[in-house]
Write a protein that holds these residues in place. Structure first.
Motif, PDB file in Angstrom:
ATOM      1  N   ASP A 134      61.562 -26.024-106.505  1.00 33.21           N
ATOM      2  CA  ASP A 134      62.122 -27.177-107.232  1.00 33.21           C
ATOM      3  C   ASP A 134      62.900 -26.654-108.429  1.00 33.21           C
ATOM      4  OD1 ASP A 134      62.725 -29.746-107.971  1.00 33.21           O
ATOM      5  OD2 ASP A 134      60.813 -30.104-108.984  1.00 33.21           O
ATOM      6  N   ALA A 135      63.989 -25.979-108.129  1.00 33.81           N
ATOM      7  CA  ALA A 135      64.796 -25.342-109.166  1.00 33.81           C
ATOM      8  C   ALA A 135      65.635 -26.366-109.912  1.00 33.81           C
ATOM      9  CB  ALA A 135      65.703 -24.288-108.527  1.00 33.81           C
ATOM     10  N   THR A 136      66.137 -25.974-111.078  1.00 37.63           N
ATOM     11  CA  THR A 136      67.037 -26.844-111.826  1.00 37.63           C
ATOM     12  C   THR A 136      68.446 -26.722-111.253  1.00 37.63           C
ATOM     13  OG1 THR A 136      67.541 -25.122-113.456  1.00 37.63           O
ATOM     14  CG2 THR A 136      65.722 -26.645-113.961  1.00 37.63           C
ATOM     15  N   ILE A 137      69.210 -27.796-111.397  1.00 41.10           N
ATOM     16  CA  ILE A 137      70.583 -27.789-110.910  1.00 41.10           C
ATOM     17  C   ILE A 137      71.411 -26.740-111.671  1.00 41.10           C
ATOM     18  CG2 ILE A 137      72.683 -29.160-110.627  1.00 41.10           C
ATOM     19  CD1 ILE A 137      70.399 -29.945-108.728  1.00 41.10           C
ATOM     20  N   GLY A 138      71.117 -26.561-112.966  1.00 43.73           N
ATOM     21  CA  GLY A 138      71.823 -25.538-113.730  1.00 43.73           C
ATOM     22  C   GLY A 138      71.584 -24.153-113.188  1.00 43.73           C
ATOM     23  N   GLY A 139      70.325 -23.827-112.912  1.00 48.10           N
ATOM     24  CA  GLY A 139      70.002 -22.515-112.356  1.00 48.10           C
ATOM     25  C   GLY A 139      70.567 -22.320-110.969  1.00 48.10           C
ATOM     26  N   MET A 140      70.526 -23.375-110.158  1.00 46.63           N
ATOM     27  CA  MET A 140      71.084 -23.296-108.812  1.00 46.63           C
ATOM     28  C   MET A 140      72.589 -23.047-108.858  1.00 46.63           C
ATOM     29  SD  MET A 140      68.878 -26.418-107.133  1.00 46.63           S
ATOM     30  CE  MET A 140      69.901 -26.585-105.662  1.00 46.63           C
ATOM     31  N   THR A 141      73.257 -23.679-109.825  1.00 46.93           N
ATOM     32  CA  THR A 141      74.699 -23.472-109.975  1.00 46.93           C
ATOM     33  C   THR A 141      74.989 -22.066-110.465  1.00 46.93           C
ATOM     34  OG1 THR A 141      74.942 -25.835-110.491  1.00 46.93           O
ATOM     35  CG2 THR A 141      76.788 -24.399-111.033  1.00 46.93           C
ATOM     36  N   ALA A 142      74.179 -21.591-111.382  1.00 47.41           N
ATOM     37  CA  ALA A 142      74.394 -20.266-111.968  1.00 47.41           C
ATOM     38  C   ALA A 142      74.233 -19.144-110.950  1.00 47.41           C
ATOM     39  CB  ALA A 142      73.444 -20.051-113.139  1.00 47.41           C
ATOM     40  N   THR A 143      73.440 -19.364-109.900  1.00 48.07           N
ATOM     41  CA  THR A 143      73.216 -18.326-108.891  1.00 48.07           C
ATOM     42  C   THR A 143      73.878 -18.648-107.556  1.00 48.07           C
ATOM     43  OG1 THR A 143      71.106 -19.378-108.303  1.00 48.07           O
ATOM     44  CG2 THR A 143      71.026 -17.577-109.891  1.00 48.07           C
ATOM     45  N   ASN A 144      74.645 -19.757-107.507  1.00 45.36           N
ATOM     46  CA  ASN A 144      75.238 -20.215-106.240  1.00 45.36           C
ATOM     47  C   ASN A 144      74.165 -20.310-105.166  1.00 45.36           C
ATOM     48  OD1 ASN A 144      77.295 -21.103-104.499  1.00 45.36           O
ATOM     49  ND2 ASN A 144      77.697 -19.034-103.758  1.00 45.36           N
ATOM     50  N   ALA A 145      73.090 -21.016-105.474  1.00 48.03           N
ATOM     51  CA  ALA A 145      71.963 -21.166-104.552  1.00 48.03           C
ATOM     52  C   ALA A 145      72.411 -21.838-103.257  1.00 48.03           C
ATOM     53  CB  ALA A 145      70.862 -21.987-105.219  1.00 48.03           C
ATOM     54  N   SER A 146      71.665 -21.577-102.199  1.00 50.99           N
ATOM     55  CA  SER A 146      71.966 -22.228-100.921  1.00 50.99           C
ATOM     56  C   SER A 146      70.672 -22.729-100.300  1.00 50.99           C
ATOM     57  CB  SER A 146      72.739 -21.279-100.006  1.00 50.99           C
ATOM     58  OG  SER A 146      72.066 -20.054 -99.835  1.00 50.99           O
ATOM     59  N   GLY A 147      70.119 -22.024 -99.313  1.00 45.98           N
ATOM     60  CA  GLY A 147      68.832 -22.429 -98.762  1.00 45.98           C
ATOM     61  C   GLY A 147      68.935 -23.013 -97.370  1.00 45.98           C
ATOM     62  N   THR A 148      67.955 -23.843 -97.037  1.00 44.04           N
ATOM     63  CA  THR A 148      67.760 -24.246 -95.644  1.00 44.04           C
ATOM     64  C   THR A 148      68.890 -25.100 -95.082  1.00 44.04           C
ATOM     65  OG1 THR A 148      66.464 -26.170 -96.342  1.00 44.04           O
ATOM     66  CG2 THR A 148      65.257 -24.145 -95.872  1.00 44.04           C
ATOM     67  N   ASN A 149      69.593 -25.849 -95.910  1.00 45.65           N
ATOM     68  CA  ASN A 149      70.659 -26.725 -95.411  1.00 45.65           C
ATOM     69  C   ASN A 149      72.035 -26.086 -95.419  1.00 45.65           C
ATOM     70  OD1 ASN A 149      69.305 -29.163 -94.699  1.00 45.65           O
ATOM     71  ND2 ASN A 149      69.075 -29.659 -96.866  1.00 45.65           N
ATOM     72  N   ALA A 150      72.123 -24.822 -95.797  1.00 45.11           N
ATOM     73  CA  ALA A 150      73.430 -24.203 -96.006  1.00 45.11           C
ATOM     74  C   ALA A 150      74.270 -24.146 -94.745  1.00 45.11           C
ATOM     75  CB  ALA A 150      73.257 -22.795 -96.577  1.00 45.11           C
ATOM     76  N   VAL A 151      73.639 -24.027 -93.580  1.00 40.59           N
ATOM     77  CA  VAL A 151      74.400 -23.917 -92.348  1.00 40.59           C
ATOM     78  C   VAL A 151      75.274 -25.148 -92.117  1.00 40.59           C
ATOM     79  CG1 VAL A 151      72.506 -24.850 -90.931  1.00 40.59           C
ATOM     80  CG2 VAL A 151      74.260 -23.412 -89.877  1.00 40.59           C
ATOM     81  N   ARG A 152      74.848 -26.300 -92.627  1.00 42.84           N
ATOM     82  CA  ARG A 152      75.627 -27.531 -92.439  1.00 42.84           C
ATOM     83  C   ARG A 152      76.408 -27.937 -93.695  1.00 42.84           C
ATOM     84  NH1 ARG A 152      73.684 -32.837 -89.161  1.00 42.84           N
ATOM     85  NH2 ARG A 152      75.545 -34.112 -89.478  1.00 42.84           N
ATOM     86  N   TYR A 153      75.773 -27.796 -94.863  1.00 40.33           N
ATOM     87  CA  TYR A 153      76.368 -28.333 -96.083  1.00 40.33           C
ATOM     88  C   TYR A 153      76.932 -27.270 -97.030  1.00 40.33           C
ATOM     89  CZ  TYR A 153      74.023 -32.635 -94.631  1.00 40.33           C
ATOM     90  OH  TYR A 153      73.611 -33.741 -93.927  1.00 40.33           O
ATOM     91  N   GLY A 154      76.644 -25.997 -96.746  1.00 38.10           N
ATOM     92  CA  GLY A 154      77.141 -24.954 -97.628  1.00 38.10           C
ATOM     93  C   GLY A 154      76.234 -24.710 -98.819  1.00 38.10           C
ATOM     94  N   ALA A 155      76.677 -23.825 -99.709  1.00 37.32           N
ATOM     95  CA  ALA A 155      75.937 -23.461-100.920  1.00 37.32           C
ATOM     96  C   ALA A 155      76.414 -24.317-102.089  1.00 37.32           C
ATOM     97  CB  ALA A 155      76.126 -21.982-101.198  1.00 37.32           C
ATOM     98  N   MET A 156      75.958 -23.994-103.298  1.00 31.22           N
ATOM     99  CA  MET A 156      76.348 -24.775-104.473  1.00 31.22           C
ATOM    100  C   MET A 156      77.861 -24.798-104.659  1.00 31.22           C
ATOM    101  SD  MET A 156      73.724 -26.227-105.828  1.00 31.22           S
ATOM    102  CE  MET A 156      74.227 -26.721-107.472  1.00 31.22           C
ATOM    103  N   LYS A 157      78.524 -23.695-104.371  1.00 30.31           N
ATOM    104  CA  LYS A 157      79.971 -23.629-104.582  1.00 30.31           C
ATOM    105  C   LYS A 157      80.705 -24.687-103.771  1.00 30.31           C
ATOM    106  CE  LYS A 157      81.650 -19.885-106.027  1.00 30.31           C
ATOM    107  NZ  LYS A 157      82.181 -18.539-106.323  1.00 30.31           N
ATOM    108  N   GLN A 158      80.165 -25.071-102.622  1.00 27.94           N
ATOM    109  CA  GLN A 158      80.797 -26.111-101.807  1.00 27.94           C
ATOM    110  C   GLN A 158      80.379 -27.527-102.234  1.00 27.94           C
ATOM    111  OE1 GLN A 158      79.341 -23.220-100.028  1.00 27.94           O
ATOM    112  NE2 GLN A 158      81.419 -22.491-100.447  1.00 27.94           N
ATOM    113  N   ASN A 159      79.454 -27.627-103.173  1.00 31.65           N
ATOM    114  CA  ASN A 159      78.919 -28.942-103.530  1.00 31.65           C
ATOM    115  C   ASN A 159      79.002 -29.280-105.011  1.00 31.65           C
ATOM    116  OD1 ASN A 159      77.603 -30.104-100.936  1.00 31.65           O
ATOM    117  ND2 ASN A 159      77.059 -27.946-100.931  1.00 31.65           N
ATOM    118  N   VAL A 160      79.557 -28.380-105.811  1.00 30.92           N
ATOM    119  CA  VAL A 160      79.820 -28.661-107.220  1.00 30.92           C
ATOM    120  C   VAL A 160      81.296 -29.008-107.371  1.00 30.92           C
ATOM    121  CG1 VAL A 160      79.913 -27.717-109.555  1.00 30.92           C
ATOM    122  CG2 VAL A 160      77.965 -27.179-108.078  1.00 30.92           C
ATOM    123  N   LEU A 161      81.558 -30.210-107.851  1.00 32.45           N
ATOM    124  CA  LEU A 161      82.940 -30.651-108.039  1.00 32.45           C
ATOM    125  C   LEU A 161      83.471 -30.282-109.423  1.00 32.45           C
ATOM    126  CD1 LEU A 161      82.734 -34.211-106.444  1.00 32.45           C
ATOM    127  CD2 LEU A 161      83.561 -32.112-105.390  1.00 32.45           C
ATOM    128  N   GLY A 162      82.602 -30.351-110.422  1.00 32.41           N
ATOM    129  CA  GLY A 162      83.064 -30.089-111.777  1.00 32.41           C
ATOM    130  C   GLY A 162      81.940 -29.661-112.697  1.00 32.41           C
TER     131      GLY A 162
END
Length: 453
Positions: A134-162
């Protein structure tokens, strides 16, 4: 105490400025074996304005600053290797704005993944990036986190707009925007994502959201060996099936889960899958996948539609790291996270097992094989130099193998202090460019020094 007293001049609240020994210790390390280093003080800002004041203060005195979320760092990103100020974002945890009609949410960096999805559920929406903890969104953004859904939705870089980002000189720069694409110059948000707080500090993050699918079905597929499981995962991806998740755990992981959870899962390499979409599409995808799994020699294929049973099935995967570590009380969890092209996945999985055995390490293999990213996970005693040395040699050999296959030293954990030398191996020509950018944006080197810079 002098630094604490000066910081109290910025945030006049004893509860939010600390030099307490326990608080300092908590902010000296992550969930890893890397040697802790105490910060000199910890601050808990509540607003962007307070963050700006802290950065101005640190710049004037050349004091290092390290952003801190919940401390799930596996490569020592949050360790303040040069002391200074640890900025804990746990109190900046507001959901600032939700626009369901635009599939957009704006959050402060201390918002956690589970907190966000609980809020979104009543609107029929969810945020898909799921690194397990249950990581923070800030930490996930800072490390470009991905995980179990990445195969369909991508990592943080594909899901952060601004982003709203505080630079080392105290300037607040809006980056990116509220649209799903833009061709307006250099995309600064992309530059910041994954750089572990070394170029700027996030104060607000705009995320892309998705509708909760009509139907979700989870499946568990058991194989006689690791090669068959890896081959089946590759075949599903090459078959173009729009799989939601595809996770692999080996027999060592299953043993640990059974011991930890009291379950009786078959002790063989296992794929955990998830299908999502319309009911008709999901049923079609399940049938196609079953045929592929049977062609690759699976021993069993079971699926669950009930939401509670689905959650229980995925809990086994999410609890894997804890289960592995629990077998060895007093030891710390360590994990590799190389990523290779899909066509090289089966060979990489076999190589990981060979290396673990060659270095006499009781390692489990698991990971997000849908995007070629997997982990060799084990517990080690940080005080046992022989054991630490064997892990480091295994890790280096696996990284070298991944790089030879066109892969990367880190699929999602980031560089921190644990993978600095591998970054040089992976990007020998590009590292100078990275350092030039770092020098331009942080000439004093105060932002999370000693990491990927």
């Amino acid at each position: 105490m002098v630094l604490k007293d000066e910081l109290l001049g910025i945030i006049p609240d004893e509860a939010r400025v600390s030099a307490n020994e326990t608080v300092l210790d908590h902010h000296s390390k992550g969930f890893s074996y890397h040697t802790p280093v105490l910060p000199d003080a910890v601050v808990f800002p509540k607003t962007e304005e307070e963050v700006v004041k802290i950065v101005h203060f640190a710049k004037e005195r050349s004091i290092p600053i390290v952003p801190f979320g919940v401390g799930t760092s596996l490569e020592g990103h949050v360790i303040p290797v040069k002391g200074g100020i640890s900025i804990d974002f746990s109190l900046m945890n507001r959901i600032v704005e939700l626009r369901p009609e635009d599939f957009i949410v704006k959050v402060e960096p201390g918002v956690t993944r589970i907190q966000l999805n609980k809020h979104l559920k009543k609107y029929g929406l969810f945020f898909p990036v799921d690194p397990g903890a249950d990581a923070t969104i800030g930490g996930m953004t800072a490390t470009n986190a991905s995980g179990t859904n990445a195969v369909r939705y991508g990592a943080m870089k594909q899901n952060v707009l601004g982003l709203r980002c505080v630079l080392a000189d105290g300037r607040v720069i809006p980056m990116g925007g509220e649209t799903v694409k833009s061709s307006a110059g250099l995309h600064l948000a992309d530059l910041m994502i994954g750089l572990e707080g070394t170029l700027g500090i996030f104060t607000e993050i705009t995320l892309k959201l998705y509708g909760i699918p009509e139907a979700i079905v989870a499946a568990k597929v058991v194989f006689p060996n690791l090669k068959a499981a890896g081959g089946a995962a590759t075949a599903v991806l090459q078959g173009g099936i729009p799989i939601g998740r595809i996770e692999l755990v080996d027999s060592r992981t299953i043993e640990a889960i059974n011991l930890y959870k009291g379950t009786d899962l078959m002790v063989h390499p296992t794929l955990f899958l998830e299908f999502a979409g319309s009911r008709e599409m999901v049923q079609h995808d399940i049938q196609m996948t079953r045929e592929i799994m049977e062609d690759n020699g699976c021993l069993s294929f079971e699926f669950e539609e009930d939401s509670i049973k689905r959650a229980q099935l995925w809990e086994a995967r999410h609890q894997a790291a804890v289960a592995i570590t629990s077998k060895y009380p007093g030891k710390l969890h360590v994990s590799t996270d190389v990523c290779v092209p899909i066509s090289k996945l089966t060979g990489a999985l076999e190589k990981a097992r060979q290396l673990a055995e060659a270095y006499h390490l009781d390692a489990a293999i698991l990971g997000h094989v849908g995007d070629g990213n997997f982990h060799t996970s084990l517990a080690i005693d940080p005080n046992d130099q022989d054991e630490v040395g064997r892990f480091q040699k295994m890790n280096e050999a696996l990284v070298d193998y991944a790089l030879q296959q066109g892969g990367t030293c880190t699929g999602e954990h980031g560089i921190g202090i644990g993978k600095k030398k591998y970054l040089l191996k992976e990007h020998p020509e590009g590292l100078d460019v990275m350092r030039t950018i770092k020098k331009a944006l942080d000439p004093e080197g105060i932002l999370n020094p000693g990491k990927i810079d």
